[in-house]
Design a protein around this motif. Structure first.
Motif, short mmCIF file in Angstrom:
data_model
loop_
_atom_site.label_atom_id
_atom_site.label_comp_id
_atom_site.label_asym_id
_atom_site.label_seq_id
_atom_site.Cartn_x
_atom_site.Cartn_y
_atom_site.Cartn_z
N ILE A 141 0.82 -1.20 0.00
CA ILE A 141 0.00 0.00 0.00
C ILE A 141 0.86 1.26 0.00
O ILE A 141 0.52 2.24 -0.66
CB ILE A 141 -0.97 -0.01 1.20
CG1 ILE A 141 -2.07 -1.03 0.94
CG2 ILE A 141 -1.59 1.35 1.42
CD1 ILE A 141 -2.95 -1.29 2.11
N ILE A 142 1.98 1.21 0.71
CA ILE A 142 2.85 2.39 0.70
C ILE A 142 3.23 2.73 -0.73
O ILE A 142 3.15 3.88 -1.16
CB ILE A 142 4.11 2.12 1.55
CG1 ILE A 142 3.75 2.15 3.01
CG2 ILE A 142 5.17 3.17 1.28
CD1 ILE A 142 4.88 1.77 3.90
N GLY A 143 3.61 1.69 -1.48
CA GLY A 143 3.98 1.92 -2.87
C GLY A 143 2.85 2.54 -3.65
O GLY A 143 3.01 3.56 -4.34
N ILE A 144 1.67 1.93 -3.51
CA ILE A 144 0.53 2.43 -4.28
C ILE A 144 0.20 3.87 -3.87
O ILE A 144 -0.05 4.73 -4.71
CB ILE A 144 -0.69 1.51 -4.06
CG1 ILE A 144 -0.37 0.13 -4.64
CG2 ILE A 144 -1.93 2.08 -4.73
CD1 ILE A 144 -1.40 -0.91 -4.32
N ALA A 145 0.24 4.12 -2.58
CA ALA A 145 -0.12 5.45 -2.10
C ALA A 145 0.88 6.49 -2.58
O ALA A 145 0.49 7.59 -3.01
CB ALA A 145 -0.19 5.46 -0.57
N SER B 87 10.46 7.69 2.13
CA SER B 87 9.53 7.58 1.00
C SER B 87 8.10 7.70 1.48
O SER B 87 7.28 8.36 0.87
CB SER B 87 9.68 6.23 0.30
OG SER B 87 11.00 5.91 0.11
N ALA B 88 7.81 7.04 2.61
CA ALA B 88 6.44 7.07 3.10
C ALA B 88 6.03 8.49 3.49
O ALA B 88 4.85 8.82 3.49
CB ALA B 88 6.29 6.14 4.30
N ARG B 89 7.01 9.31 3.79
CA ARG B 89 6.68 10.70 4.13
C ARG B 89 6.10 11.46 2.97
O ARG B 89 5.48 12.50 3.13
CB ARG B 89 7.94 11.42 4.60
CG ARG B 89 8.39 10.97 5.93
CD ARG B 89 9.35 11.95 6.50
NE ARG B 89 9.35 11.79 7.93
CZ ARG B 89 9.72 12.72 8.78
NH1 ARG B 89 10.14 13.87 8.34
NH2 ARG B 89 9.67 12.51 10.07
N GLU B 90 6.34 10.95 1.76
CA GLU B 90 5.87 11.68 0.59
C GLU B 90 4.38 11.46 0.35
O GLU B 90 3.78 12.12 -0.48
CB GLU B 90 6.63 11.22 -0.66
CG GLU B 90 8.13 11.28 -0.52
CD GLU B 90 8.67 12.68 -0.68
OE1 GLU B 90 8.16 13.39 -1.56
OE2 GLU B 90 9.56 13.07 0.09
N ILE B 91 3.82 10.49 1.06
CA ILE B 91 2.42 10.16 0.80
C ILE B 91 1.52 11.32 1.21
O ILE B 91 1.66 11.89 2.28
CB ILE B 91 2.01 8.90 1.56
CG1 ILE B 91 2.75 7.71 1.00
CG2 ILE B 91 0.52 8.67 1.47
CD1 ILE B 91 2.53 6.45 1.77
N SER B 92 0.61 11.66 0.30
CA SER B 92 -0.39 12.65 0.65
C SER B 92 -1.61 12.39 -0.19
O SER B 92 -1.63 12.62 -1.37
CB SER B 92 0.16 14.05 0.38
OG SER B 92 -0.89 14.96 0.35
#
Lengths: 405, 529, 370
Positions: free
Chosen positions: C157-161, C257-262
């Motif tokens: 999900i992290i990747g997809i997000a 990388s996960a920090r980039e999710i928005s």
């Protein structure tokens, strides 16, 4: 049994000694904006903007107060200043919700790498704030201009750039990571958006500014700033910023394309308003005869929103004609902007170098260290391929039906 | 996987339809032959009903003939039986001969509803139906008399597990009635009820029910052993039994399932579990018990499967909400402010402005007062209960917020948690959630989300280490058994659910071999061309 | 728990354990940086070699079915020599367990709890691990079964997000093999081969206890492959999101990388989810090494390993804190000293040396039986 004893003792130890990082919500102030100026006595003059949350509560106690307040300190590193802020304000600061970082022109010209490192290193800052170069006024003036809808100045600027970026493309949409990776890459130089204040900054500080339907003071977007490494070297206007953004990630924009190709005075000219959607942009560098040729390729769809031209929009030929005109118009605009950057600034802000690296890794390695010079002399080809798809809910314009004398 | 493939590939139904009586009994391995020697029949019947305490086969004399009166004591009305059958048979002068059962009936029991059972299958059937069966020596048929079910106290709706659709009867305090309720639903000669007397002072009747050809022999042995070990002064409710037979007492999770619903007991019996009835208690226990049992309501099987699957997912998530929501609030608002979007953070902060307590204290005050309210609401006379809830809602909900003692958000958190904790179909499970909630709130208050995660991991480690009568508590999730997933998180249609759960090691693992998928007729109805 | 003494692991549990073990901390700390944008190729290559290693380990075990590595040592070299080797391996396992634990502690104190002492994190983690191991191998298997779906889907999900947030730039992956194979090979050996793939050596203590030993080979290979693919996915995710430079500079690139999710302006700043993934991976990884060491102690001292769980756990917590003074020392040790001086001998050289002896001895015993 002994084990259970040991575990319970250990558990007690943990429970009794825990909570180092605990901060109650009542004990923090949310920082939304940071403004960096040159200090008078020391290196930096830092202004922070914190939200006054009680103003956002439904049942306000204590009447009207400012929605945000600012505080200024001078010092030699940003990090120390941030920890020292409580010299004047009551609560601990949290920076994870910082929305905008304002950097004054003066600082930017001297180089900003020194405090960008702090932002990058600190786990507290996120990557979702805007980096803004402030023109004209001092950076600290910008965090004080209020606005009636988004009451906190930095939230307003953040929202504003977001909408502008999405609707028209006048904001390059630069975030911290973009800035840093442009800094570290040899095939690209960083850019950043710029802001100006319209009106009197002193008036903007008062909440009376919010009482009027036409506010006295307003923070406006003003194109973008170009850096060579970490030093500010020049600006592009809002329109040029859009042209720059065409080559990057622009998705939607809108423009006025003249109906005829011959040059006329603007007041005589008739225009059609065109909205562009679904664009795909690609940078390529071809390597012919030992010289790189910079290529911009843009595909997309357009739609006519309004027209002053009399051409019959029910005909295929008109579509084709218009399409060509739009393409030529856009190509010319972009070409001009790239030329301007090449001649006036001589730095690659578009990332042609990175594209070159991806396509011709070996050749790029040869010119990597003086890429900017190669860039400044390279040829530019702009290939625009926008398809005109539809023209609103009408075919012919009624203008052509109006009987004329 | 086969479940899904058969959902989508529409095999043409070679459905033979429901089995005939013959096939049914054959499956259950019951002979058809009815002998004219009554002793032989009696032996066969006793063999078949072995181990069940309410089976009675009493010798009587009818007109000088040797005969047996056979019935299930829980299924027949004792008064009627003695008035209309036993007394009549014994008081009648001997020597009046009859040639067949119909004659006998005309002579002795003229006013009783009757049937003639000409083969052994019918005989078994009659007994299971609660009829009194008279087998007379020398005749190759038996007479079954419809005596009627015993009188019972009005059976009311269960008070703890109400449902919208489905049977509304619940267990009562009397053991025979409870067994009757189950027997009425499961007419299987292999359904056994063993009786135990427990309690030095109370001598309570405890019945162990199971279906002989489904329940696993080893499990059964274990259950019997544990029941036999019980040595107690008095048993007043099934809850007392529960504490004696669990695998582990130091755990917040219930390791024995209890219910007031006969239909759900039947469902469990059919899966291969055992039921423990305690006289004087409307709550019947089933063992072994799994974690997933507490998320299945009997109504799930009466509603369309898509709906009940959805509801089941809602139940699982509300379990998580009831467990974690307050602690997440504490963790985020005191440790991880960055997790909230800016606008939300500002409005939460705005509401907490002026609240004098730290978030933990605030939430513990609220949770505790909620627990007090709930307890008061349960113990008070019904009439006063309403007053309590009004006062509670007013005092805690509104006044506390207006006085600025607690924040609005917190009231929302506590209220939502409370509602979510009521979703669990079984009360004893929601107690576990309530208790653990406080633990996790503390853990969150000291260590933030890291604490919540630590708690969760420790909880799961604890859960997987639990066993109920040797069966892993978290089966079929851990250990993962792909074949048993058809009734865990979602429910597949009943015709697809062909196997009994294998983690219970049932003697006959297959419910039905047939492909029972319903399908529209091949020919258009109404004979269109 | 009264009569269950033989602990058995199902094949599915073995698969999950290997999968989580391999991804464990490898997903978080940056791996294969030498290969720049080709880190994912390097991981793929290392995966293939890793499968070879796994085959070798399995082969060793299959010569004496039902015996774990340490019992094989005793079989080959007798009680004293075997005991010495076992002791060395115990120390190795304990050291690696502490290192892995330290990785996590560093992550927590640098990202989430800046003021919390590192000892606190180490102790709390060890408590969980001790509790789990005290309850046995089966509990460990089942716990990982419960968390597996979350572990797996969160990474995906992290990747997809990130992708939906529009932060991925696949251009970062180019040029592919721009500088040839050399940097890739440099990344594979010794670093990527030994970490995470070579660390499978710890599973020589677990594979013998699976319910179907025959099929364990296939499962092990599948699990190594699955985890390799996951790591490739992970590397691609990090490179496309952060770019090569930024990835190399990040101490914990997956977190960055996960920090980039928005998403939807609401789902943002979810990097704490990553901490969960990591946390569980770390718990499993430490537990596996820990378990290996405990089994060794059990063998040497002839006492049930549960006796040692608590004291050894305390030692692990202690070592993990004292192992290095600062983060740089920790990382440098991890990248240079440990692979060459610990991983290579213990994962490759020693097994390779033992293999001929084992073959010789088992051949004799087989003949003798005939």
């Amino acid at each position: 049994m002994k084990l259970k004893m040991a575990l319970s003792i250990l558990g007690c130890v943990i429970i009794l000694t825990g909570c180092w990082d605990r901060i109650e919500l009542n004990d923090v102030s949310i920082v939304t904006g940071l403004a960096v100026d040159e200090g008078e006595n020391s290196k930096y003059r830092l202004t922070i903007e914190v939200v006054n949350a009680s103003q956002f509560s439904k049942n306000q106690m204590g009447g009207e107060a400012a929605p945000a307040l600012t505080f200024t300190l001078e010092g030699n590193t940003i990090s120390e200043l941030l920890h020292k802020m409580n010299i004047g304000i009551t609560r601990r600061l949290i920076f994870s919700h910082t929305r905008v970082l304002y950097i004054s022109e003066g600082i930017a010209k001297e180089g900003i790498i020194e405090f960008i490192d702090f932002l990058d290193r600190s786990g507290q800052f996120r990557n979702d704030f805007n980096i803004m170069i402030t023109k004209g006024e001092k950076a600290e003036a910008f965090v004080k201009v209020t606005y009636p809808i988004q009451k906190v100045p930095s939230l307003k600027v953040h929202k504003q750039t977001q909408s502008f970026n999405r609707e028209w493309g006048g904001d390059p949409g630069v975030r911290l990571t973009d800035f840093i990776s442009a800094l570290t890459s040899k095939g690209r130089n960083p850019v950043s958006a710029t802001l100006v204040i319209k009106g009197d900054p002193k008036k903007g500080e008062k909440s009376e500014n919010n009482m009027k339907t036409s506010v006295d003071t307003l923070v406006e977007m003003d194109g973008m700033a170009i850096f060579k490494d970490d030093r500010l070297i020049g600006y592009l206007t809002v329109d040029e910023t859009r042209n720059y953004f065409w080559t990057q990630k622009l998705k939607t924009t809108s423009m006025s394309v003249p109906c005829s190709d011959d040059e006329k005075k603007p007041e005589d000219e008739k225009y059609m308003a065109v909205t562009v959607t679904e664009t795909h942009n690609k940078l390529k560098v071809d390597f012919t005869n030992g010289k790189p040729v910079l290529k911009v390729k843009i595909n997309g769809e357009t739609r006519i929103e309004a027209t002053q031209c009399l051409n019959d929009l029910t005909k295929i030929d008109t579509y084709k004609d218009f399409e060509e005109k739009i393409n030529r118009y856009v190509a010319k605009d972009i070409q001009e902007t790239i030329k301007k950057v090449q001649t006036e600034f001589g730095v690659d802000i578009f990332g042609f170098g990175d594209a070159f690296n991806r396509q011709h890794h070996k050749e790029y390695k040869k010119v990597e260290n003086n890429w900017d010079e190669v860039f400044a002399q390279a040829e530019v080809e702009v290939d625009i391929n926008l398809h005109l798809r539809r023209s609103g809910v009408r075919g012919k314009t009624f203008i052509s039906e109006i009987p004329r004398e | 996987m086969s479940i899904f493939s058969s959902l989508f590939t529409r095999k043409k139904n070679k459905n033979k339809g429901k089995p005939t009586e013959e096939e049914l009994f054959k499956q259950q391995d019951i002979p058809k032959q009815y002998y004219s020697q009554v002793e032989k029949n009696k032996k066969l019947l006793e063999e078949l009903f072995k181990g069940t305490f309410d089976f009675k086969c009493e010798p009587i004399k009818i007109g000088g003939h040797k005969a047996y009166l056979t019935y299930l004591s829980t299924m027949t009305d004792k008064n009627e039986l003695s008035n209309r059958v036993i007394q009549v048979a014994t008081n009648h002068p001997t020597g009046i001969s009859f040639n067949n059962m119909i004659e006998m009936r005309e002579l002795y029991f003229p006013s009783v509803d009757f049937k003639v059972a000409e083969n052994f299958h019918r005989v078994v059937w009659a007994v299971l139906n609660g009829e009194a069966l008279i087998m007379v020596d020398g005749f190759n048929e038996a007479l079954s008399l419809g005596i009627g079910l015993p009188e019972q106290r009005a059976i009311s709706e269960p008070s703890t597990q109400t449902i919208i659709r489905g049977p509304k009867d619940g267990f009562v305090e009397g053991l025979p009635v409870n067994i009757l309720l189950v027997r009425k639903r499961l007419k299987n000669p292999r359904l056994k009820f063993e009786i135990y007397q427990m309690g030095r002072d109370s001598k309570t009747n405890v019945a162990l029910g199971y279906i002989n050809d489904i329940a696993n022999e080893d499990l059964l042995k274990e259950v019997r052993e544990r029941l036999n070990k019980i040595d107690v002064g008095a048993l007043l409710d099934s809850g007392n039994v529960e504490e004696f037979i669990v695998d582990k007492t130091i755990t917040p999770f219930p390791l024995v399932y209890n219910t007031e619903r006969p239909d759900s007991i039947c469902g469990h019996l059919l899966e291969g579990k055992m039921a423990i009835f305690v006289d004087g208690s409307p709550f019947v226990l089933t063992v072994p018990t799994l974690f997933v049992d507490f998320f299945q309501a009997s109504e799930d099987y009466y509603q369309p499967f898509i709906m009940s699957s959805f509801v089941r997912l809602v139940r699982y998530s509300s379990f998580m909400i009831a467990l974690l929501f307050p602690s997440l609030y504490v963790a985020i608002s005191t440790f991880h402010h960055e997790l909230m979007p800016t606008q939300l953070l500002i409005s939460v902060q705005a509401q907490r402005e002026g609240v004098p307590f730290p978030a933990v204290i605030e939430i513990i005050i609220m949770e505790l007062s909620f627990e007090v309210l709930r307890e008061a609401g349960v113990r008070m006379p019904r009439v006063v209960g309403q007053t309590v809830s009004i006062v509670g809602a007013l005092v805690i909900g509104q006044a506390a917020v207006e006085a600025g003692l607690v924040s609005n958000v917190l009231v929302i958190v506590v209220a939502f948690t409370a509602i979510a904790s009521f979703v669990s179909p079984i009360y004893s499970f929601s107690i576990a959630t309530r208790l653990l909630r406080f633990v996790v709130i503390f853990s969150a208050a000291f260590m933030g989300l890291y604490g919540v995660l630590l708690f969760l991991i420790i909880m799961v480690i604890h859960l997987v280490s639990l066993r109920s009568f040797g069966i892993p508590y978290l089966a079929p999730v851990a250990p993962f058994q792909p074949r048993n997933q058809d009734d865990v998180f979602v429910r597949v249609p009943i015709w697809l659910n062909k196997n009994r759960p294998s983690y219970l090691y049932p003697k006959s693992p297959v419910r039905s071999e047939e492909n029972n998928q319903p399908s529209p007729p091949d020919q258009p109805v109404g004979g269109q061309k | 728990m009264k009569n269950i003494l033989v602990e058995k692991l199902s094949l599915w549990q073995l698969f999950i354990l290997i999968f989580i073990f391999e991804i464990g901390n490898a997903a978080v700390v940056s791996t294969g940086n030498d290969a720049n944008q080709d880190a994912w190729i390097a991981i793929g290559l290392a995966m293939v070699f890793g499968m070879g290693l796994a085959l070798m380990y399995y082969f060793m075990l299959s010569r004496l079915p039902g015996k774990n590595l340490f019992e094989i040592f005793q079989f080959c070299f007798g009680k004293w020599m075997g005991g010495l080797l076992t002791l060395l391996y115990i120390l190795y396992f304990l050291y690696i367990a502490s290192r892995v634990l330290r990785d996590f502690c560093e992550l927590i104190v640098s990202f989430i709890f800046e003021e919390t002492p590192i000892e606190f994190i180490a102790i709390t983690m060890v408590i969980v691990i001790v509790y789990m191991l005290y309850l046995g191998l089966e509990v460990m298997g089942r716990t990982s079964e419960v968390f597996m779906p979350y572990f797996f889907s969160f990474i995906i999900i992290i990747g997809i997000a990130v992708f939906i947030s529009g932060e991925m730039e696949f251009e970062n992956l180019f040029p592919i093999l721009g500088d040839g194979f050399k940097p890739v090979l440099k990344a594979v050996f010794p670093q990527l081969l030994t970490f995470p793939f070579g660390e499978l050596i710890a599973f020589t203590m677990i594979i013998p206890y699976t319910s179907k030993f025959k099929k364990a080979k296939k499962i092990t290979l599948l699990a190594v492959m699955a985890s390799g693919i996951m790591l490739i996915y992970n590397a691609v995710l990090q490179i496309t999101t952060l770019g090569v430079d930024m990835r190399a500079r990040s101490n914990f690139p997956l977190l960055s990388s996960a920090r980039e999710i928005s998403l939807l302006e609401f789902i943002e700043r979810v990097d704490l989810v990553v901490v969960f993934i990591v946390m569980f991976g770390i718990i499993i990884k430490v537990s596996v090494f820990f378990y290996g060491a405990l089994k060794g102690l059990e063998l040497i001292s002839n006492r049930p390993y549960r006796m040692y769980v608590v004291p050894i756990g305390a030692i692990i917590a202690f070592i993990s804190v004292k192992i290095s003074d600062n983060f740089a020392e920790h990382i440098e040790e991890g990248l240079i000293v440990v692979p060459l001086f610990m991983h290579v001998p213990f994962q490759l050289l020693l097994p390779l040396m033992i293999l001929p002896v084992l073959l010789w001895k088992t051949r004799k015993s087989k003949e003798g039986r005939k």
